[in-house]
Write a protein that holds these residues in place. Structure first.
Motif, PDB file in Angstrom:
ATOM      1  N   THR A  74      43.235 -65.472  21.031  1.00  0.00           N
ATOM      2  CA  THR A  74      43.221 -64.279  21.866  1.00  0.00           C
ATOM      3  C   THR A  74      44.658 -63.850  22.162  1.00  0.00           C
ATOM      4  O   THR A  74      45.593 -64.643  22.030  1.00  0.00           O
ATOM      5  CB  THR A  74      42.493 -64.530  23.191  1.00  0.00           C
ATOM      6  OG1 THR A  74      43.223 -65.526  23.936  1.00  0.00           O
ATOM      7  CG2 THR A  74      41.060 -64.995  22.968  1.00  0.00           C
ATOM      8  N   LEU A  75      44.798 -62.607  22.579  1.00  0.00           N
ATOM      9  CA  LEU A  75      46.124 -62.121  22.939  1.00  0.00           C
ATOM     10  C   LEU A  75      46.700 -62.952  24.079  1.00  0.00           C
ATOM     11  O   LEU A  75      47.887 -63.279  24.075  1.00  0.00           O
ATOM     12  CB  LEU A  75      46.055 -60.649  23.355  1.00  0.00           C
ATOM     13  CG  LEU A  75      47.374 -60.038  23.819  1.00  0.00           C
ATOM     14  CD1 LEU A  75      48.400 -60.038  22.690  1.00  0.00           C
ATOM     15  CD2 LEU A  75      47.167 -58.631  24.346  1.00  0.00           C
ATOM     16  N   GLU A  76      45.856 -63.319  25.034  1.00  0.00           N
ATOM     17  CA  GLU A  76      46.317 -64.112  26.177  1.00  0.00           C
ATOM     18  C   GLU A  76      46.923 -65.433  25.731  1.00  0.00           C
ATOM     19  O   GLU A  76      47.959 -65.858  26.244  1.00  0.00           O
ATOM     20  CB  GLU A  76      45.153 -64.369  27.134  1.00  0.00           C
ATOM     21  CG  GLU A  76      45.560 -65.050  28.420  1.00  0.00           C
ATOM     22  CD  GLU A  76      44.427 -65.115  29.426  1.00  0.00           C
ATOM     23  OE1 GLU A  76      44.719 -65.338  30.611  1.00  0.00           O
ATOM     24  OE2 GLU A  76      43.258 -64.935  29.026  1.00  0.00           O
ATOM     25  N   HIS A  77      46.289 -66.076  24.747  1.00  0.00           N
ATOM     26  CA  HIS A  77      46.819 -67.344  24.249  1.00  0.00           C
ATOM     27  C   HIS A  77      48.115 -67.119  23.476  1.00  0.00           C
ATOM     28  O   HIS A  77      49.078 -67.883  23.617  1.00  0.00           O
ATOM     29  CB  HIS A  77      45.800 -68.037  23.350  1.00  0.00           C
ATOM     30  CG  HIS A  77      46.279 -69.373  22.859  1.00  0.00           C
ATOM     31  ND1 HIS A  77      46.070 -70.533  23.540  1.00  0.00           N
ATOM     32  CD2 HIS A  77      47.000 -69.711  21.752  1.00  0.00           C
ATOM     33  CE1 HIS A  77      46.625 -71.547  22.890  1.00  0.00           C
ATOM     34  NE2 HIS A  77      47.194 -71.068  21.797  1.00  0.00           N
ATOM     35  N   VAL A  79      50.323 -64.799  23.906  1.00  0.00           N
ATOM     36  CA  VAL A  79      51.412 -64.463  24.820  1.00  0.00           C
ATOM     37  C   VAL A  79      52.130 -65.725  25.300  1.00  0.00           C
ATOM     38  O   VAL A  79      53.352 -65.732  25.491  1.00  0.00           O
ATOM     39  CB  VAL A  79      50.889 -63.639  26.021  1.00  0.00           C
ATOM     40  CG1 VAL A  79      51.894 -63.636  27.171  1.00  0.00           C
ATOM     41  CG2 VAL A  79      50.605 -62.206  25.583  1.00  0.00           C
ATOM     42  N   ILE A  80      51.382 -66.806  25.476  1.00  0.00           N
ATOM     43  CA  ILE A  80      51.987 -68.081  25.886  1.00  0.00           C
ATOM     44  C   ILE A  80      52.950 -68.562  24.796  1.00  0.00           C
ATOM     45  O   ILE A  80      54.076 -68.996  25.086  1.00  0.00           O
ATOM     46  CB  ILE A  80      50.903 -69.145  26.145  1.00  0.00           C
ATOM     47  CG1 ILE A  80      50.016 -68.707  27.315  1.00  0.00           C
ATOM     48  CG2 ILE A  80      51.539 -70.510  26.441  1.00  0.00           C
ATOM     49  CD1 ILE A  80      48.798 -69.588  27.529  1.00  0.00           C
ATOM     50  N   ILE A 103      53.055 -57.608  31.577  1.00  0.00           N
ATOM     51  CA  ILE A 103      52.021 -58.369  30.861  1.00  0.00           C
ATOM     52  C   ILE A 103      50.960 -58.853  31.839  1.00  0.00           C
ATOM     53  O   ILE A 103      49.755 -58.725  31.592  1.00  0.00           O
ATOM     54  CB  ILE A 103      52.659 -59.566  30.119  1.00  0.00           C
ATOM     55  CG1 ILE A 103      53.486 -59.069  28.929  1.00  0.00           C
ATOM     56  CG2 ILE A 103      51.597 -60.557  29.654  1.00  0.00           C
ATOM     57  CD1 ILE A 103      54.402 -60.115  28.341  1.00  0.00           C
ATOM     58  N   ARG A 104      51.402 -59.399  32.963  1.00  0.00           N
ATOM     59  CA  ARG A 104      50.477 -59.937  33.972  1.00  0.00           C
ATOM     60  C   ARG A 104      49.652 -58.836  34.645  1.00  0.00           C
ATOM     61  O   ARG A 104      48.447 -59.000  34.863  1.00  0.00           O
ATOM     62  CB  ARG A 104      51.280 -60.703  35.016  1.00  0.00           C
ATOM     63  CG  ARG A 104      50.420 -61.318  36.124  1.00  0.00           C
ATOM     64  CD  ARG A 104      51.259 -62.109  37.109  1.00  0.00           C
ATOM     65  NE  ARG A 104      52.208 -61.259  37.833  1.00  0.00           N
ATOM     66  CZ  ARG A 104      53.509 -61.232  37.617  1.00  0.00           C
ATOM     67  NH1 ARG A 104      54.061 -61.995  36.689  1.00  0.00           N
ATOM     68  NH2 ARG A 104      54.314 -60.435  38.317  1.00  0.00           N
ATOM     69  N   LEU A 108      47.402 -57.976  29.991  1.00  0.00           N
ATOM     70  CA  LEU A 108      46.354 -59.004  29.907  1.00  0.00           C
ATOM     71  C   LEU A 108      45.053 -58.601  30.586  1.00  0.00           C
ATOM     72  O   LEU A 108      43.966 -58.874  30.038  1.00  0.00           O
ATOM     73  CB  LEU A 108      46.870 -60.330  30.476  1.00  0.00           C
ATOM     74  CG  LEU A 108      48.003 -61.003  29.673  1.00  0.00           C
ATOM     75  CD1 LEU A 108      48.333 -62.368  30.258  1.00  0.00           C
ATOM     76  CD2 LEU A 108      47.634 -61.128  28.200  1.00  0.00           C
ATOM     77  N   PRO A 109      45.084 -57.953  31.763  1.00  0.00           N
ATOM     78  CA  PRO A 109      43.800 -57.536  32.362  1.00  0.00           C
ATOM     79  C   PRO A 109      43.004 -56.590  31.473  1.00  0.00           C
ATOM     80  O   PRO A 109      41.776 -56.570  31.526  1.00  0.00           O
ATOM     81  CB  PRO A 109      44.241 -56.826  33.656  1.00  0.00           C
ATOM     82  CG  PRO A 109      45.540 -57.450  33.999  1.00  0.00           C
ATOM     83  CD  PRO A 109      46.218 -57.679  32.675  1.00  0.00           C
ATOM     84  N   GLY A 112      43.779 -58.786  27.198  1.00  0.00           N
ATOM     85  CA  GLY A 112      44.133 -60.195  27.010  1.00  0.00           C
ATOM     86  C   GLY A 112      43.011 -61.035  26.439  1.00  0.00           C
ATOM     87  O   GLY A 112      43.250 -62.036  25.758  1.00  0.00           O
ATOM     88  N   HIS A 113      41.747 -60.637  26.677  1.00  0.00           N
ATOM     89  CA  HIS A 113      40.589 -61.409  26.227  1.00  0.00           C
ATOM     90  C   HIS A 113      40.269 -61.186  24.752  1.00  0.00           C
ATOM     91  O   HIS A 113      39.486 -61.932  24.153  1.00  0.00           O
ATOM     92  CB  HIS A 113      39.365 -61.017  27.050  1.00  0.00           C
ATOM     93  CG  HIS A 113      38.964 -59.574  26.879  1.00  0.00           C
ATOM     94  ND1 HIS A 113      39.699 -58.534  27.429  1.00  0.00           N
ATOM     95  CD2 HIS A 113      37.944 -58.994  26.197  1.00  0.00           C
ATOM     96  CE1 HIS A 113      39.134 -57.385  27.114  1.00  0.00           C
ATOM     97  NE2 HIS A 113      38.071 -57.629  26.365  1.00  0.00           N
TER      98      HIS A 113
END
Length: 397
Positions: A74-77, A79-80, A103-104, A108-109, A112-113
């Protein structure tokens, strides 16, 4: 099947087997790596050692369950990964803080999923259209400048995803960068309000009076004021040397060079301000002596500091300013608008835009012209009106 296979001129495919699926076929995990260090490509043994090391690292990730296949990431992962492997190393601290905030709060909202390989230009467009300020009780659209920053952050993330061969193409490339609308007229104090301001500030601590004085007399940014040391003040030449700033960092405050090359500059001070600075210097020395061993700052002599000699935290002046204007009943404008006030006062005195640009440390005179276009146009019209008197007299003759 070989565990390591060459794919391109400097890229290699790593393969780790993870057992069998239900129909008896082998299950494998793949990862492509690029070798950027040219010295490794020239020596066969060094290259093999490096590839073996990367393979075992990849194998450990797979076997420990930490590895996520690109097609499921996922995009959220991602980004880490982006933050740890790129952003913290390559971006300036200010840019990193800005990007992480966007980003926060916005990226991501919204997306991000989603799997990173399934994000399309339309998802980026919808995200950009829907973002709003998160620090307001009333829903307000984000400013054009902030929207541009959101765009730059998400573009940077996907550029790395393509570079690292997680995805084949960057969906942000097909989305236009938000355009800046025409800048609002800057909010400033006029000469009468400046007089009222300083009269109200007479009841404030000496250092805040000087802080305001330099913001208006020298057009200093908050960070530039906070970065001043007494060694940067030349009483004989009546100048201050702007060569460092104090800004917010990831884990506190940071001392760094000015915003741009042109921001590093020498600014001349009016004689009355120099005299006031001399009095403040004596006051500062007395305060230092009074604190004795409690004065813990041993290396630097900050003009604007806490009781122990350490420099103020970057947000301290802004907090004081808001409370002061409210307490004193002074019309509130942003602390940064005192810098704009400085520029408009100079414009009204007929000072050339190039001189103003140099005093403010603008990267280009066009920044000055764009920011203070309205004030410059007004001053130009007043100049034309004064010239008109000459032609009226000519016609009378």
């Amino acid at each position: 099947m070989a565990n390591i296979r060459k794919r391109g001129e400097n890229s290699f495919l790593l393969t780790v087997e993870v057992g069998y699926n239900n129909n008896g076929k082998r299950k494998r995990r793949y990862k492509t790596i690029s070798v950027e260090d040219q010295s490794l490509l020239k020596t066969k043994k060094k290259l093999q050692d490096y590839l073996d090391k990367e393979f075992h690292k990849f194998k450990t990730e797979v076997e420990s369950g930490e590895y996520i296949a690109p097609e499921k990431m996922t995009l959220e992962h991602f980004v880490i990964e982006w933050e740890n492997k790129y952003a913290k190393k390559e971006l300036s601290e200010n840019t990193l803080i800005s990007y992480l905030s966007h980003i926060r709060n916005h990226i991501l909202p919204a997306i991000g999923h989603r799997r990173i390989d399934q994000i399309k230009p339309v998802h980026i467009i919808n995200m950009m259209d829907g973002i709003k300020r998160v620090d307001s009780s009333v829903e307000k659209p984000l400013s054009a400048r902030s929207k541009q920053d959101v765009y730059l952050a998400i573009r940077n993330i996907f550029e790395r995803a393509v570079e690292w061969q997680i995805i084949k193409s960057n969906p942000v490339k097909n989305v236009k960068k938000p355009r800046l609308t025409s800048e609002k007229e800057v909010t400033v104090y006029d000469e009468n309000e400046v007089e009222i301001l300083f009269k109200a500030a007479e009841q404030e601590p000496f250092h805040w009076r000087i802080f305001l004085t330099l913001a208006i007399a020298a057009g200093l940014r908050r960070s530039e004021n906070l970065g001043l040391e007494w060694s940067k003040v030349n009483f004989e030449k009546a100048t201050i040397d702007i060569s460092q700033v104090v800004v917010k960092g990831l884990t506190g405050s940071t001392i760094k060079g000015p915003k741009t090359k042109r921001s590093k500059r020498i600014v001349s001070l009016p004689p009355s301000v120099v005299e006031e600075m001399k009095l403040f210097h004596l006051h500062w020395k007395k305060e230092k002596l009074k604190m004795g061993e409690l004065w813990i700052e041993k290396e630097r002599e900050w003009l604007f500091c806490n009781e122990d000699g350490t420099h103020f935290y970057p947000t301290t002046p802004t907090t004081w300013w808001r409370r002061f204007t409210n307490r004193a009943g002074v019309r509130y404008i942003r602390l940064h608008d005192l810098r704009h006030t400085s520029a408009t006062l100079l414009i009204n005195q007929g000072v050339h835009a190039k001189i103003i640009s140099e005093r403010l440390g603008h990267s280009d005179i066009r920044v000055t012209m764009n920011t203070y276009g309205h004030a410059l146009q007004k001053a130009d019209q007043e100049a034309a009106n004064k010239l008109d008197n000459l032609f009226i007299k000519k016609q009378i003759k």
